[in-house]
Design a protein around this motif. Sequence first.
Motif, PDB file in Angstrom:
ATOM      1  N   GLU A 217     -18.402 -13.565 -36.369  1.00 56.46           N
ATOM      2  CA  GLU A 217     -19.759 -13.217 -35.942  1.00 56.46           C
ATOM      3  C   GLU A 217     -20.735 -14.366 -36.197  1.00 56.46           C
ATOM      4  OE1 GLU A 217     -17.777 -11.290 -37.780  1.00 56.46           O
ATOM      5  OE2 GLU A 217     -17.276  -9.888 -36.155  1.00 56.46           O
ATOM      6  N   GLN A 218     -20.598 -15.031 -37.367  1.00 56.26           N
ATOM      7  CA  GLN A 218     -21.492 -16.155 -37.688  1.00 56.26           C
ATOM      8  C   GLN A 218     -21.289 -17.320 -36.730  1.00 56.26           C
ATOM      9  OE1 GLN A 218     -20.197 -16.556 -41.791  1.00 56.26           O
ATOM     10  NE2 GLN A 218     -22.201 -15.869 -42.550  1.00 56.26           N
ATOM     11  N   ILE A 219     -20.022 -17.602 -36.404  1.00 56.05           N
ATOM     12  CA  ILE A 219     -19.721 -18.702 -35.487  1.00 56.05           C
ATOM     13  C   ILE A 219     -20.266 -18.399 -34.098  1.00 56.05           C
ATOM     14  CG2 ILE A 219     -17.847 -19.876 -34.263  1.00 56.05           C
ATOM     15  CD1 ILE A 219     -16.239 -19.708 -36.871  1.00 56.05           C
ATOM     16  N   LEU A 220     -20.053 -17.174 -33.634  1.00 61.18           N
ATOM     17  CA  LEU A 220     -20.560 -16.798 -32.308  1.00 61.18           C
ATOM     18  C   LEU A 220     -22.083 -16.887 -32.244  1.00 61.18           C
ATOM     19  CD1 LEU A 220     -18.251 -13.775 -31.386  1.00 61.18           C
ATOM     20  CD2 LEU A 220     -18.424 -15.963 -30.173  1.00 61.18           C
ATOM     21  N   PHE A 226     -26.846 -22.464 -30.084  1.00 66.71           N
ATOM     22  CA  PHE A 226     -26.727 -23.874 -29.707  1.00 66.71           C
ATOM     23  C   PHE A 226     -26.631 -23.998 -28.190  1.00 66.71           C
ATOM     24  CE2 PHE A 226     -24.274 -27.822 -29.063  1.00 66.71           C
ATOM     25  CZ  PHE A 226     -25.075 -28.717 -29.765  1.00 66.71           C
ATOM     26  N   SER A 227     -25.824 -23.142 -27.567  1.00 64.09           N
ATOM     27  CA  SER A 227     -25.653 -23.181 -26.115  1.00 64.09           C
ATOM     28  C   SER A 227     -26.969 -22.901 -25.398  1.00 64.09           C
ATOM     29  CB  SER A 227     -24.602 -22.150 -25.691  1.00 64.09           C
ATOM     30  OG  SER A 227     -24.495 -22.089 -24.284  1.00 64.09           O
ATOM     31  N   ASN A 228     -27.725 -21.941 -25.897  1.00 62.90           N
ATOM     32  CA  ASN A 228     -29.000 -21.565 -25.266  1.00 62.90           C
ATOM     33  C   ASN A 228     -30.043 -22.677 -25.357  1.00 62.90           C
ATOM     34  OD1 ASN A 228     -28.046 -19.056 -24.524  1.00 62.90           O
ATOM     35  ND2 ASN A 228     -28.836 -18.014 -26.342  1.00 62.90           N
ATOM     36  N   SER A 229     -29.859 -23.586 -26.340  1.00 63.41           N
ATOM     37  CA  SER A 229     -30.816 -24.688 -26.498  1.00 63.41           C
ATOM     38  C   SER A 229     -30.550 -25.830 -25.521  1.00 63.41           C
ATOM     39  CB  SER A 229     -30.759 -25.227 -27.933  1.00 63.41           C
ATOM     40  OG  SER A 229     -29.543 -25.949 -28.157  1.00 63.41           O
ATOM     41  N   LEU A 243     -15.898 -21.820 -25.211  1.00 64.58           N
ATOM     42  CA  LEU A 243     -15.486 -21.490 -26.578  1.00 64.58           C
ATOM     43  C   LEU A 243     -15.976 -20.100 -26.980  1.00 64.58           C
ATOM     44  CD1 LEU A 243     -16.159 -24.975 -28.212  1.00 64.58           C
ATOM     45  CD2 LEU A 243     -13.916 -23.901 -27.905  1.00 64.58           C
ATOM     46  N   ILE A 244     -17.186 -19.757 -26.567  1.00 57.83           N
ATOM     47  CA  ILE A 244     -17.735 -18.427 -26.869  1.00 57.83           C
ATOM     48  C   ILE A 244     -16.834 -17.341 -26.263  1.00 57.83           C
ATOM     49  CG2 ILE A 244     -19.627 -16.823 -26.351  1.00 57.83           C
ATOM     50  CD1 ILE A 244     -21.522 -19.289 -26.581  1.00 57.83           C
ATOM     51  N   ASN A 245     -16.451 -17.537 -25.002  1.00 55.22           N
ATOM     52  CA  ASN A 245     -15.602 -16.548 -24.325  1.00 55.22           C
ATOM     53  C   ASN A 245     -14.241 -16.415 -24.999  1.00 55.22           C
ATOM     54  OD1 ASN A 245     -17.547 -15.930 -22.381  1.00 55.22           O
ATOM     55  ND2 ASN A 245     -16.859 -17.549 -20.997  1.00 55.22           N
ATOM     56  N   SER A 283     -16.467 -25.889 -37.982  1.00 51.47           N
ATOM     57  CA  SER A 283     -16.442 -24.480 -38.347  1.00 51.47           C
ATOM     58  C   SER A 283     -15.488 -23.702 -37.448  1.00 51.47           C
ATOM     59  CB  SER A 283     -17.846 -23.874 -38.251  1.00 51.47           C
ATOM     60  OG  SER A 283     -18.732 -24.517 -39.116  1.00 51.47           O
ATOM     61  N   ILE A 284     -15.523 -24.013 -36.149  1.00 52.84           N
ATOM     62  CA  ILE A 284     -14.634 -23.345 -35.186  1.00 52.84           C
ATOM     63  C   ILE A 284     -13.181 -23.714 -35.475  1.00 52.84           C
ATOM     64  CG2 ILE A 284     -14.012 -23.146 -32.748  1.00 52.84           C
ATOM     65  CD1 ILE A 284     -17.027 -23.766 -32.145  1.00 52.84           C
ATOM     66  N   SER A 285     -12.941 -25.007 -35.735  1.00 53.34           N
ATOM     67  CA  SER A 285     -11.581 -25.454 -36.044  1.00 53.34           C
ATOM     68  C   SER A 285     -11.043 -24.756 -37.295  1.00 53.34           C
ATOM     69  CB  SER A 285     -11.577 -26.978 -36.248  1.00 53.34           C
ATOM     70  OG  SER A 285     -10.285 -27.433 -36.589  1.00 53.34           O
ATOM     71  N   ASP A 286     -11.884 -24.658 -38.317  1.00 51.96           N
ATOM     72  CA  ASP A 286     -11.492 -23.969 -39.547  1.00 51.96           C
ATOM     73  C   ASP A 286     -11.160 -22.504 -39.265  1.00 51.96           C
ATOM     74  OD1 ASP A 286     -11.056 -25.138 -41.944  1.00 51.96           O
ATOM     75  OD2 ASP A 286     -12.967 -24.599 -42.849  1.00 51.96           O
TER      76      ASP A 286
END
Length: 291
Positions: A217-220, A226-229, A243-245, A283-286
Motif C-alpha cells: 500500500e505504501q509503495i502504491l 510520483f506518477s501524478n506529478s 509498475l502500478i498495474n 523500494s519496489i525492488s526490495d
Amino acid sequence: MNDRKHRVLLTAQRLFIEKGFAATSVQDILDESKISKGTFYNYFSSKNECLMTILIHAHEITAARRKELLIGKDRSDKEVLARQIAVRMEIHREQQLVPLFEAIFHSKDRELREFIKKHHMAELAWLSRRLVDVYGKEADPYALDCAIMVAGMLKHFINVWVTGLKEDVDTFRLINFILRRTDSIILNMIQTKDNLLGERLFLPYEESFKKDLYTKEQILESLLSFSNSLGEGHKGKQYADFLINEIQSDLPRIHLMETVLHAFADAFNNTPSEKEAKELAFSISDYMNAL
C-alpha cells in the motif's frame, strides 16, 4: 542539503586535504568560502562536525549507489556484491577521502575517533548482512567473522599491492579473488559450526541497519503520487503506470517488472527527480524480492 552549505563543505574538504585537518582553522574555511562565522556555526557546531558531515555525505552517496546496483537484481548475486564493495573504494578515491580518514586515525580527538569507529562498524554491519544474502540464512552466525576477514584482506592486499607493485589496484580482480576465498571459508565455518564473534558486536547498532521494507500500500501510494506529478508525455510516467498495474495485480510479472524498473530509474537520470525515482525503484525492488 542546500547549495550554499554544500559549497562550504566542498571548500572545507579541499582545505582539509591540501593543508591537513589539524592545520586548517575555521577561519581558513570562512575566508575561502566567503561566509560569516555565524553562517558557519549555523551549519556546523564545530570543525569536527564539518568533517563528520563530509564523511556522512560520502556514506550516504555510497548507500544510494549500492541500492541502485540492487535494483532488479538477485540479492544473492555475488557479482552485485563485488560491485557494491567496490563502490565505497571508488567514492573514497573520487572524493580523496583517504587522507581525511588517516588524519582521524592518527588524531587523539576522542569525538572523531568514536565517529570513525561507528563508521567502521556500520560498514561491517552492512557487509555481514550482504554475506547472509549471498550465502543464505545458515551463514548468519558466521557472517560477522567473515565480514571482518573480507575487510581485513582488502585492506592488507591493497597496501601490499600499492607499495610492492607500485601500481593502481585492479579493484574488481582483487574483490572477486577475496570473495572466492570467502566461499571456502564460510562454507567450512558452517560445516564445523565455528564462529568467534557472532552478532554480539553489532547489538548497539542493530536498529540502524534493519532492512526497512515498505508495504504494498505504501509503495502504491508513493508511486501513484510520483506518477501524478509527471506530465502525460513523460516516458517515466508510462513506466510508473505499468509498475502500478503490476503491483496491483494478483499475479505480478516479476521479470517484466525488473526490466521496466531499470528503465524507470534511468528515465530520471540527471533530473531533479532522480533521487526520488531511484529511492522508489529500490523500494519496489526490495518489495519484489520479498514476494
